[in-house]
Motif scaffolding. Structure first.
Motif, PDB file in Angstrom:
ATOM      1  N   PRO A 194     -52.241-121.994 -46.569  1.00  0.00           N
ATOM      2  CA  PRO A 194     -51.542-121.840 -45.298  1.00  0.00           C
ATOM      3  C   PRO A 194     -50.941-120.442 -45.171  1.00  0.00           C
ATOM      4  O   PRO A 194     -50.256-119.960 -46.075  1.00  0.00           O
ATOM      5  N   ILE A 195     -51.242-119.778 -44.072  1.00  0.00           N
ATOM      6  CA  ILE A 195     -50.738-118.435 -43.786  1.00  0.00           C
ATOM      7  C   ILE A 195     -50.353-118.386 -42.318  1.00  0.00           C
ATOM      8  O   ILE A 195     -51.045-118.951 -41.469  1.00  0.00           O
ATOM      9  N   ALA A 196     -49.274-117.716 -42.005  1.00  0.00           N
ATOM     10  CA  ALA A 196     -48.879-117.504 -40.614  1.00  0.00           C
ATOM     11  C   ALA A 196     -48.363-116.091 -40.457  1.00  0.00           C
ATOM     12  O   ALA A 196     -47.789-115.515 -41.384  1.00  0.00           O
ATOM     13  N   GLY A 197     -48.583-115.511 -39.293  1.00  0.00           N
ATOM     14  CA  GLY A 197     -48.123-114.151 -39.036  1.00  0.00           C
ATOM     15  C   GLY A 197     -48.497-113.735 -37.634  1.00  0.00           C
ATOM     16  O   GLY A 197     -48.574-114.574 -36.725  1.00  0.00           O
ATOM     17  N   SER A 198     -48.761-112.453 -37.445  1.00  0.00           N
ATOM     18  CA  SER A 198     -49.163-111.969 -36.124  1.00  0.00           C
ATOM     19  C   SER A 198     -50.110-110.790 -36.289  1.00  0.00           C
ATOM     20  O   SER A 198     -50.079-110.078 -37.298  1.00  0.00           O
ATOM     21  N   PHE A 199     -50.937-110.589 -35.268  1.00  0.00           N
ATOM     22  CA  PHE A 199     -51.921-109.501 -35.233  1.00  0.00           C
ATOM     23  C   PHE A 199     -51.783-108.840 -33.874  1.00  0.00           C
ATOM     24  O   PHE A 199     -52.103-109.430 -32.854  1.00  0.00           O
ATOM     25  N   HIS A 200     -51.219-107.618 -33.858  1.00  0.00           N
ATOM     26  CA  HIS A 200     -50.927-106.928 -32.605  1.00  0.00           C
ATOM     27  C   HIS A 200     -50.074-107.801 -31.681  1.00  0.00           C
ATOM     28  O   HIS A 200     -50.277-107.829 -30.468  1.00  0.00           O
ATOM     29  N   GLY A 201     -49.137-108.518 -32.276  1.00  0.00           N
ATOM     30  CA  GLY A 201     -48.237-109.361 -31.507  1.00  0.00           C
ATOM     31  C   GLY A 201     -48.767-110.734 -31.177  1.00  0.00           C
ATOM     32  O   GLY A 201     -48.042-111.553 -30.596  1.00  0.00           O
ATOM     33  N   ILE A 202     -50.024-111.022 -31.540  1.00  0.00           N
ATOM     34  CA  ILE A 202     -50.617-112.337 -31.282  1.00  0.00           C
ATOM     35  C   ILE A 202     -50.393-113.219 -32.509  1.00  0.00           C
ATOM     36  O   ILE A 202     -50.751-112.822 -33.626  1.00  0.00           O
ATOM     37  N   PRO A 203     -49.845-114.410 -32.351  1.00  0.00           N
ATOM     38  CA  PRO A 203     -49.657-115.288 -33.512  1.00  0.00           C
ATOM     39  C   PRO A 203     -50.990-115.654 -34.154  1.00  0.00           C
ATOM     40  O   PRO A 203     -51.985-115.889 -33.467  1.00  0.00           O
ATOM     41  N   VAL A 204     -51.005-115.677 -35.484  1.00  0.00           N
ATOM     42  CA  VAL A 204     -52.183-116.075 -36.239  1.00  0.00           C
ATOM     43  C   VAL A 204     -51.777-117.097 -37.283  1.00  0.00           C
ATOM     44  O   VAL A 204     -50.633-117.113 -37.756  1.00  0.00           O
ATOM     45  N   SER A 205     -52.725-117.965 -37.662  1.00  0.00           N
ATOM     46  CA  SER A 205     -52.422-118.925 -38.727  1.00  0.00           C
ATOM     47  C   SER A 205     -53.704-119.427 -39.370  1.00  0.00           C
ATOM     48  O   SER A 205     -54.784-119.393 -38.782  1.00  0.00           O
ATOM     49  N   SER A 206     -53.544-119.887 -40.601  1.00  0.00           N
ATOM     50  CA  SER A 206     -54.626-120.492 -41.360  1.00  0.00           C
ATOM     51  C   SER A 206     -54.072-121.693 -42.108  1.00  0.00           C
ATOM     52  O   SER A 206     -52.851-121.841 -42.262  1.00  0.00           O
ATOM     53  N   ILE A 207     -54.966-122.539 -42.566  1.00  0.00           N
ATOM     54  CA  ILE A 207     -54.577-123.750 -43.286  1.00  0.00           C
ATOM     55  C   ILE A 207     -55.431-123.892 -44.542  1.00  0.00           C
ATOM     56  O   ILE A 207     -56.390-123.156 -44.748  1.00  0.00           O
ATOM     57  N   ARG A 208     -55.086-124.846 -45.362  1.00  0.00           N
ATOM     58  CA  ARG A 208     -55.883-125.193 -46.525  1.00  0.00           C
ATOM     59  C   ARG A 208     -57.110-125.977 -46.063  1.00  0.00           C
ATOM     60  O   ARG A 208     -57.080-126.637 -45.025  1.00  0.00           O
ATOM     61  N   GLY A 209     -58.186-125.935 -46.835  1.00  0.00           N
ATOM     62  CA  GLY A 209     -59.419-126.598 -46.465  1.00  0.00           C
ATOM     63  C   GLY A 209     -59.493-128.045 -46.920  1.00  0.00           C
ATOM     64  O   GLY A 209     -58.539-128.605 -47.468  1.00  0.00           O
ATOM     65  N   THR A 210     -60.670-128.644 -46.706  1.00  0.00           N
ATOM     66  CA  THR A 210     -60.850-130.061 -47.009  1.00  0.00           C
ATOM     67  C   THR A 210     -61.314-130.322 -48.437  1.00  0.00           C
ATOM     68  O   THR A 210     -61.492-131.478 -48.818  1.00  0.00           O
ATOM     69  N   ASN A 211     -61.532-129.277 -49.241  1.00  0.00           N
ATOM     70  CA  ASN A 211     -61.991-129.514 -50.604  1.00  0.00           C
ATOM     71  C   ASN A 211     -61.115-128.842 -51.648  1.00  0.00           C
ATOM     72  O   ASN A 211     -60.271-129.483 -52.263  1.00  0.00           O
ATOM     73  N   HIS A 212     -61.248-127.549 -51.845  1.00  0.00           N
ATOM     74  CA  HIS A 212     -60.512-126.872 -52.917  1.00  0.00           C
ATOM     75  C   HIS A 212     -59.526-125.874 -52.312  1.00  0.00           C
ATOM     76  O   HIS A 212     -59.775-125.287 -51.267  1.00  0.00           O
ATOM     77  N   ALA A 213     -58.423-125.691 -52.992  1.00  0.00           N
ATOM     78  CA  ALA A 213     -57.320-124.874 -52.493  1.00  0.00           C
ATOM     79  C   ALA A 213     -57.161-123.603 -53.312  1.00  0.00           C
ATOM     80  O   ALA A 213     -57.462-123.573 -54.510  1.00  0.00           O
ATOM     81  N   ALA A 214     -56.674-122.565 -52.659  1.00  0.00           N
ATOM     82  CA  ALA A 214     -56.366-121.310 -53.351  1.00  0.00           C
ATOM     83  C   ALA A 214     -54.942-121.333 -53.889  1.00  0.00           C
ATOM     84  O   ALA A 214     -54.092-122.112 -53.434  1.00  0.00           O
ATOM     85  N   TRP A 215     -54.698-120.448 -54.839  1.00  0.00           N
ATOM     86  CA  TRP A 215     -53.359-120.301 -55.420  1.00  0.00           C
ATOM     87  C   TRP A 215     -52.924-118.851 -55.241  1.00  0.00           C
ATOM     88  O   TRP A 215     -53.677-117.925 -55.536  1.00  0.00           O
ATOM     89  N   SER A 216     -51.712-118.659 -54.765  1.00  0.00           N
ATOM     90  CA  SER A 216     -51.213-117.310 -54.477  1.00  0.00           C
ATOM     91  C   SER A 216     -50.408-116.771 -55.655  1.00  0.00           C
ATOM     92  O   SER A 216     -49.311-117.249 -55.941  1.00  0.00           O
ATOM     93  N   ASP A 217     -50.969-115.787 -56.328  1.00  0.00           N
ATOM     94  CA  ASP A 217     -50.291-115.090 -57.412  1.00  0.00           C
ATOM     95  C   ASP A 217     -50.315-113.599 -57.046  1.00  0.00           C
ATOM     96  O   ASP A 217     -51.352-112.947 -57.128  1.00  0.00           O
ATOM     97  N   PHE A 218     -49.187-113.076 -56.639  1.00  0.00           N
ATOM     98  CA  PHE A 218     -49.132-111.706 -56.142  1.00  0.00           C
ATOM     99  C   PHE A 218     -49.260-110.669 -57.261  1.00  0.00           C
ATOM    100  O   PHE A 218     -49.363-109.474 -56.987  1.00  0.00           O
ATOM    101  N   ASN A 219     -49.278-111.118 -58.504  1.00  0.00           N
ATOM    102  CA  ASN A 219     -49.456-110.209 -59.627  1.00  0.00           C
ATOM    103  C   ASN A 219     -50.908-110.113 -60.088  1.00  0.00           C
ATOM    104  O   ASN A 219     -51.246-109.221 -60.863  1.00  0.00           O
ATOM    105  N   GLU A 220     -51.752-111.019 -59.624  1.00  0.00           N
ATOM    106  CA  GLU A 220     -53.152-111.019 -60.039  1.00  0.00           C
ATOM    107  C   GLU A 220     -53.902-109.875 -59.362  1.00  0.00           C
ATOM    108  O   GLU A 220     -53.839-109.709 -58.140  1.00  0.00           O
TER     109      GLU A 220
END
Length: 274
Positions: A194-220
């Motif tokens: 899941p990600i949310a933010g904006s692109f040139h002032g337009i709201p954007v978002s994403s979600i997790r999928g129906t099978n496998h999920a990502a893991w957020s490690d900002f040090n990787e």
């Protein structure tokens, strides 16, 4: 108005798994959950990675799943897909230049699907031809527009993931910035989180999928990471000036607890179980 977003279903040969999960079973479970709980939706949009290897039988199996579904389903292709194989099964989804792009009417305006696929690449691509098509579509509509794409147009700030984001951002910018007042939201997949933010002032978002999920490690620095998080889809609700996006974790198998009524007067320090 309600729209369902499904993403990154990664269909593959039956009985094959991805990171220990069966994408065919999980996609079927997602459809069953949507049919049971959101049959009142205006549309379902699957935002890419329909197949894991772009095999034609995956698209044939997908067609059999969706052709009689209770809600109209619109398809976006992603980096794991194969455009020629996809179009062999879904020939009516191509624009005049052969890209998987189209617009469709919805209660609150129009949805627009754009094609960010490129051959032999996990990164996103968006050429001038695709941008010109999008600009023409946006010029035709005076009502609100909702964009659906696979690759993320904004960085995740996770170094491995950002190597495969949409690379041709300038073409997308050129098409949408002049029309941004009418674009209410951009929905994307690809990131498996899941990600949310904006692109040139337009709201954007994403979600997790129906099978496998990502893991957020900002040090990787190098590797894309995954984790066994619940499978999910999105519920988009548009009401007046508001756009609300929920991530529904249909794959969660744990307990659901009753926390209490929302009425403040019912919350008692001595009796409330926490």
């Amino acid at each position: 108005m309600k729209i369902i977003q499904i993403t990154d279903i990664h269909l593959t040969t039956p009985s094959q798994t991805i990171l220990g999960h069966d994408p065919n079973i999980n996609f079927t479970r997602a459809l069953e959950h949507i049919e049971e709980n959101h049959a009142d939706a205006e549309a379902v949009v699957i935002t890419g990675d329909l197949s894991d290897w772009g095999d034609k039988p995956d698209y044939e199996r997908l067609r059999s799943h969706i052709e009689n579904f209770c809600v109209p389903i619109h398809l976006v292709i992603g980096n794991h897909d194969d455009r020629p194989n996809f179009l062999a099964v879904f020939p009516g989804t191509a624009d005049k230049n052969g890209f998987v792009q189209k617009s469709f009417p919805i209660l609150d305006g129009h949805g627009i699907i754009i094609d960010t696929w490129g051959p032999a690449s996990h990164a996103g691509h968006f050429c001038s031809q695709r941008a010109n098509w999008l600009d023409r579509q946006l010029s035709e509509f005076d009502d609100p527009v909702y964009l659906f794409m696979h690759h993320n147009p904004v960085p995740t700030h996770l170094k491995p993931a950002d190597q495969i984001m949409l690379l041709d951002v300038r073409h997308l910018e050129g098409a949408i910035v002049p029309h941004r007042e009418k674009i209410r939201h951009i929905f994307f997949g690809h990131c498996h989180r899941p990600i949310a933010g904006s692109f040139h002032g337009i709201p954007v978002s994403s979600i997790r999928g129906t099978n496998h999920a990502a893991w957020s490690d900002f040090n990787e620095e190098k590797m894309l990471l995954a984790a066994d998080l619940p499978q999910s889809y999105g519920v988009i609700v548009v009401e007046g000036p508001s756009v609300t996006v929920h991530m529904v974790e249909f794959g969660y198998e744990g307990a659901v607890h009753v926390q209490g009524l929302p009425d403040y007067a019912t919350w008692d320090r001595e009796e409330m179980m926490r």
